[in-house]
Design an enzyme around this catalytic site. Structure first.
Site, PDB file in Angstrom:
ATOM      1  N   LYS A 151      -9.496   2.204  -1.687  1.00 24.44           N
ATOM      2  CA  LYS A 151      -9.684   1.679  -0.325  1.00 24.44           C
ATOM      3  C   LYS A 151     -11.012   2.119   0.283  1.00 24.44           C
ATOM      4  O   LYS A 151     -11.346   3.313   0.277  1.00 24.44           O
ATOM      5  CB  LYS A 151      -8.515   2.166   0.552  1.00 24.44           C
ATOM      6  N   GLU A 204       0.862  -1.189   0.000  1.00 23.99           N
ATOM      7  CA  GLU A 204       0.000   0.000   0.000  1.00 23.99           C
ATOM      8  C   GLU A 204       0.900   1.242   0.000  1.00 23.99           C
ATOM      9  O   GLU A 204       1.965   1.231   0.634  1.00 23.99           O
ATOM     10  CB  GLU A 204      -0.837  -0.018   1.294  1.00 23.99           C
ATOM     11  N   CYS A 235      -4.813  -2.696   3.158  1.00 25.47           N
ATOM     12  CA  CYS A 235      -4.504  -2.581   4.572  1.00 25.47           C
ATOM     13  C   CYS A 235      -5.678  -2.812   5.516  1.00 25.47           C
ATOM     14  O   CYS A 235      -6.071  -3.931   5.738  1.00 25.47           O
ATOM     15  CB  CYS A 235      -3.810  -1.248   4.864  1.00 25.47           C
TER      16      CYS A 235
END
Ligand code: CDT
Length: 303
Positions: free
Chosen positions: A126, A46, A171
């Site tokens: 995300k 990431e 993440c």
């Protein structure tokens, strides 16, 4: 057999002053190693192109914008695409994205899938943004993802990639069971993600020693519960003054870790991933068609 040899290209810390060219030369060194080990697909972390900047409260917009990519590939990132295509390697890459949509500037924490010819074939923004929006000086460091990014607006997708169905996450998404299940319901056989995870958790420092455990427990359980390969790549080590978790890994659909990084630096780990192995789970214990009772899960999709 539908096999892809995967390399996880864990990155050690990236200094605030390190520029794109320096980072990309580290990534290219890992691509060359991956080629020697026959990898067809390489996973980067990431926000792989910069330091993890949400740890700072940045008031100067120009300073903030310097951490984002305005196009992908760009003049600076083209070299990574060219090298990967030359080696015939596809890759997953996380980066901060500055987009213009309907005349508005938007910021996302983004990842892409790039095929072995250097073409972007998938994009994910995300969805689970951790941390906080305002400056909180009581913390040892900030975690301002909620300030610097919007919630992703592309949903959880899957793509035909490397001979299988592949989904992406980033993440904090990996801690949420819904992330994997929504992709597995779209046929995902492999879920690929990058992470930057501080060892120190300011709200509950008594959990600091559990960071490595929590990282693996969620991903191993989710691989098994969804019959998916999970590929997880860290940005690791002491980045500026913040210790980041390593332990990048490749997890089989049985939930077993088949390869794991053993340093906090730039490190390549490799495993052969056979997409057919997802059937061991998807056709048995977690056969969704036979055993799910979705009418009992309705509360999950309520706001
Ligand atoms: N990058 C990222 O999402 N990190 C979070 C940190 C913990 S919450 C502040 C994570 O879930 O690993």
């Amino acid at each position: 057999e539908r096999n892809v040899t995967v390399g996880i290209a864990q990155l050690g810390p990236i200094a605030r002053e390190e520029n794109r060219q320096q980072v990309i030369s580290r990534m290219i060194a890992l691509l060359n190693k991956a080629k020697q080990r026959d990898c067809g697909f390489v996973v980067f972390p990431e926000l792989a192109l910069t330091t993890f900047f949400p740890r700072w409260y940045l008031e100067d917009e120009n300073e903030l914008n310097a951490f984002y990519e305005k196009s992908m590939p760009s003049d600076e990132t083209q070299a990574l695409f060219d090298k990967a295509a030359e080696l015939g390697i596809g890759f997953y890459l996380g980066y901060a994205e500055l987009a213009e949509e309907n005349g508005e500037t938007r910021r996302f924490n983004t990842s892409i899938l790039v095929d072995d010819k250097g073409q972007i074939v998938g994009k994910y923004r995300k969805i689970h943004l951790p941390g906080h929006t305002e400056h909180e000086p009581w913390r040892a460091f900030q975690h301002l993802e909620k300030r610097y990014f919007e919630v992703g607006n592309l949903g959880f997708g899957t793509w035909d990639f490397m001979g299988g169905k592949v989904g992406m996450a980033l993440c904090n998404d990996r801690r949420w069971p819904e992330t994997y299940r929504v992709m597995a319901l779209q046929g995902a056989e492999m879920i690929v993600l990058g992470y930057n995870t501080p060892m120190h958790y300011p709200q509950a420092p008594e959990h600091d020693h559990l960071q490595a455990f929590h990282n693996h427990v969620v991903m191993q359980a989710s691989a098994y519960q969804n019959g998916c390969w999970v590929l997880a790549c860290a940005k690791a080590g002491k980045e500026e003054d913040c210790d980041l978790l390593g332990q990048s890994c490749i997890i089989a659909p049985t939930g077993e870790i088949v390869a794991q990084a053993s340093t906090l630096g730039d490190e390549l780990i490799v495993a052969d991933c056979d997409f057919e192995r997802t059937r061991e789970i998807k056709e048995n214990i977690f056969n969704f068609n036979l055993h799910r009772i979705p009418e009992e899960y309705e509360i999950i999709s309520r706001p």
